[in-house]
Design a protein around this motif. Structure first.
Motif, PDB file in Angstrom:
ATOM      1  N   ASP A   1       0.198  37.737 -20.703  1.00 10.45           N
ATOM      2  CA  ASP A   1       1.492  37.731 -20.022  1.00 10.45           C
ATOM      3  C   ASP A   1       1.389  36.829 -18.800  1.00 10.45           C
ATOM      4  OD1 ASP A   1       4.068  38.254 -19.375  1.00 10.45           O
ATOM      5  OD2 ASP A   1       3.757  40.319 -18.724  1.00 10.45           O
TER       6      ASP A   1
ATOM      7  N   GLY B   1       3.770  37.259 -15.764  1.00  8.07           N
ATOM      8  CA  GLY B   1       3.815  38.518 -15.020  1.00  8.07           C
ATOM      9  C   GLY B   1       2.602  38.702 -14.131  1.00  8.07           C
TER      10      GLY B   1
ATOM     11  N   HIS C   1       6.686  50.292 -27.683  1.00 12.44           N
ATOM     12  CA  HIS C   1       6.580  48.872 -28.010  1.00 12.44           C
ATOM     13  C   HIS C   1       5.867  48.684 -29.354  1.00 12.44           C
ATOM     14  CE1 HIS C   1       8.182  47.812 -24.147  1.00 12.44           C
ATOM     15  NE2 HIS C   1       7.215  48.441 -23.510  1.00 12.44           N
TER      16      HIS C   1
ATOM     17  N   SER D   1       5.431  40.945 -22.422  1.00  9.27           N
ATOM     18  CA  SER D   1       6.854  40.703 -22.636  1.00  9.27           C
ATOM     19  C   SER D   1       7.167  40.176 -24.029  1.00  9.27           C
ATOM     20  CB  SER D   1       7.387  39.741 -21.572  1.00  9.27           C
ATOM     21  OG  SER D   1       6.656  38.518 -21.586  1.00  9.27           O
ATOM     22  N   SER D   2       6.311  39.332 -24.566  1.00  8.17           N
ATOM     23  CA  SER D   2       6.587  38.749 -25.885  1.00  8.17           C
ATOM     24  C   SER D   2       6.455  39.766 -27.014  1.00  8.17           C
ATOM     25  CB  SER D   2       5.642  37.570 -26.147  1.00  8.17           C
ATOM     26  OG  SER D   2       4.293  38.011 -26.206  1.00  8.17           O
TER      27      SER D   2
ATOM     28  N   ALA E   1       7.402  43.111 -26.598  1.00  4.68           N
ATOM     29  CA  ALA E   1       8.166  44.285 -26.193  1.00  4.68           C
ATOM     30  C   ALA E   1       9.182  44.680 -27.261  1.00  4.68           C
ATOM     31  CB  ALA E   1       8.883  44.014 -24.876  1.00  4.68           C
TER      32      ALA E   1
ATOM     33  N   VAL F   1      10.205  50.901 -18.447  1.00  4.93           N
ATOM     34  CA  VAL F   1      10.948  49.666 -18.268  1.00  4.93           C
ATOM     35  C   VAL F   1      12.401  49.975 -17.886  1.00  4.93           C
ATOM     36  CG1 VAL F   1      11.632  49.475 -20.711  1.00  4.93           C
ATOM     37  CG2 VAL F   1      11.424  47.425 -19.308  1.00  4.93           C
TER      38      VAL F   1
ATOM     39  N   CYS G   1      16.840  47.499 -23.857  1.00  6.64           N
ATOM     40  CA  CYS G   1      16.077  46.780 -24.876  1.00  6.64           C
ATOM     41  C   CYS G   1      16.412  47.243 -26.291  1.00  6.64           C
ATOM     42  CB  CYS G   1      14.575  46.889 -24.623  1.00  6.64           C
ATOM     43  SG  CYS G   1      13.940  48.548 -24.340  1.00  6.64           S
TER      44      CYS G   1
END
Length: 331
Positions: free
Chosen positions: A31, A34, A187, A214-215, A217, A238, A242
């Motif tokens: 990530d 981040g 996730h 993130s990719s 999630a 989070v 989503c």
């Protein structure tokens, strides 16, 4: 191509194994946009400092986990509600001897970081589902790899392969699956859904972990209908929507009756369990996330949170008010 990938990985592991441990070079930044370091809480609520950059030592440790052989699958049905039956991928005789019924709806439960079959998430939801419907409940125990959150990616893809085998071996239909995950497991549920090409009918994410890649999630198109219950936003869970539908009970944080973030986090699966029993928790639709957090939603839309069946076609953000103790639903 897959075999070549395995050879490359083994060569890389051998190469980094020769590097002095004091150097421990960085292999990958999962990530890069981040923060590198952050805390993940395990299923018991204990915080653990995690590093989103994979080092040589991490790669060696992760290589010891093979989800295709290390994951365990435990089947519960109304015929065996207390003692599970193992299902082993590739073992059709064991499957045929089990109580798995391909004509019934199949529930897949995926625990969180450092969890296992005994995690509270499982002990709450297994009996709740069996009381709510005559279904197959399969608990995924990926505890052998759950000490690394990154292993959730490999585990999710492996669970997808397990489901594909199960369907092929039994005649079950991917459209008849409900996949549920808690925290990091939420996730992973999305990764499972993606590996099934988004064809599972229902995914429920319970307070998906904020500290995640993130990719990888959870996303709304990971299933035909994806629902998310947020109970500790801005801390363990989070904040951003989503799913197709995102519920923010009590604004998504500071659950009534809770004094800690961990208690908030747990409430996500307690609310889900109660929704199976009562069908309560009617949410009011919100015009924005800010309205959901403030509890000022006043759109006309109403939708039940949780439950046994997907609300396919529904979308939006919803606010729900709960009680401080069971029954949590005010409806």
């Amino acid at each position: 191509m897959a075999a070549q990938g395995v050879v490359v990985l083994l060569l890389l592991i051998a190469a980094v194994s020769a590097v002095p441990a004091s150097l421990d070079p960085i292999i990958s930044k999962l990530d890069p946009e981040g923060l590198r370091y952050g805390y993940l809480r395990d299923d018991e609520g204990t915080p653990h400092l995690v590093d989103s950059w994979i080092k040589a030592s991490d790669l060696r440790e992760m290589a010891r986990y093979n989800p295709d052989t290390d994951n365990e699958y435990h089947l519960y049905t109304r015929s065996n509600p207390l003692v599970s039956q193992p299902i082993v991928q590739g073992n059709t005789n064991l499957l045929a001897a089990s109580n798995f019924d391909p004509a019934k709806r199949t529930i897949i439960l995926i625990h969180g970081f450092l969890g296992n079959i005994l995690s509270g998430f499982n002990t709450v939801l297994v009996p709740a589902f069996l009381l709510a419907g005559d279904v197959n409940v399969i608990v995924v125990d990926w505890g052998a790899g759950a000490h690394f959150g990154f292993n959730g990616i490999a585990s999710g893809r492996s669970v997808g392969r397990f489901i594909s085998w199960l369907n092929q071996a039994s005649g079950a239909n991917v459209n008849n699956y409900h996949i549920l995950g808690y925290s990091v497991g939420a996730h992973q549920a999305g990764i499972v859904g993606r590996s099934l090409l988004g064809q599972a009918s229902y995914i429920t994410g319970m307070d998906p972990a904020d500290r995640w890649i993130s990719s990888q999630a959870l996303k709304s198109d990971d299933a035909v209908y994806t629902e998310v219950i947020h109970t500790n936003i801005g801390n363990i869970g989070v904040e951003e929507p989503c799913g197709d539908v995102d519920f923010y009970p009590n604004g998504g944080v500071n659950m009534p009756g809770c004094a800690t973030a961990v208690c908030d986090h747990y409430r996500s699966y307690f609310y889900m369990g109660e929704s199976l029993a009562t069908g309560g928790f009617i949410g009011t639709q919100c015009a924005s996330l800010e309205e959901a957090k403030a509890g000022t939603c006043n759109l006309e839309g109403r939708l039940k949170m949780g439950g046994l069946q997907p609300k396919t076609g529904s979308t939006g953000i919803y606010h729900v008010r709960t009680n401080a103790a069971p029954p949590f639903s005010q409806d």
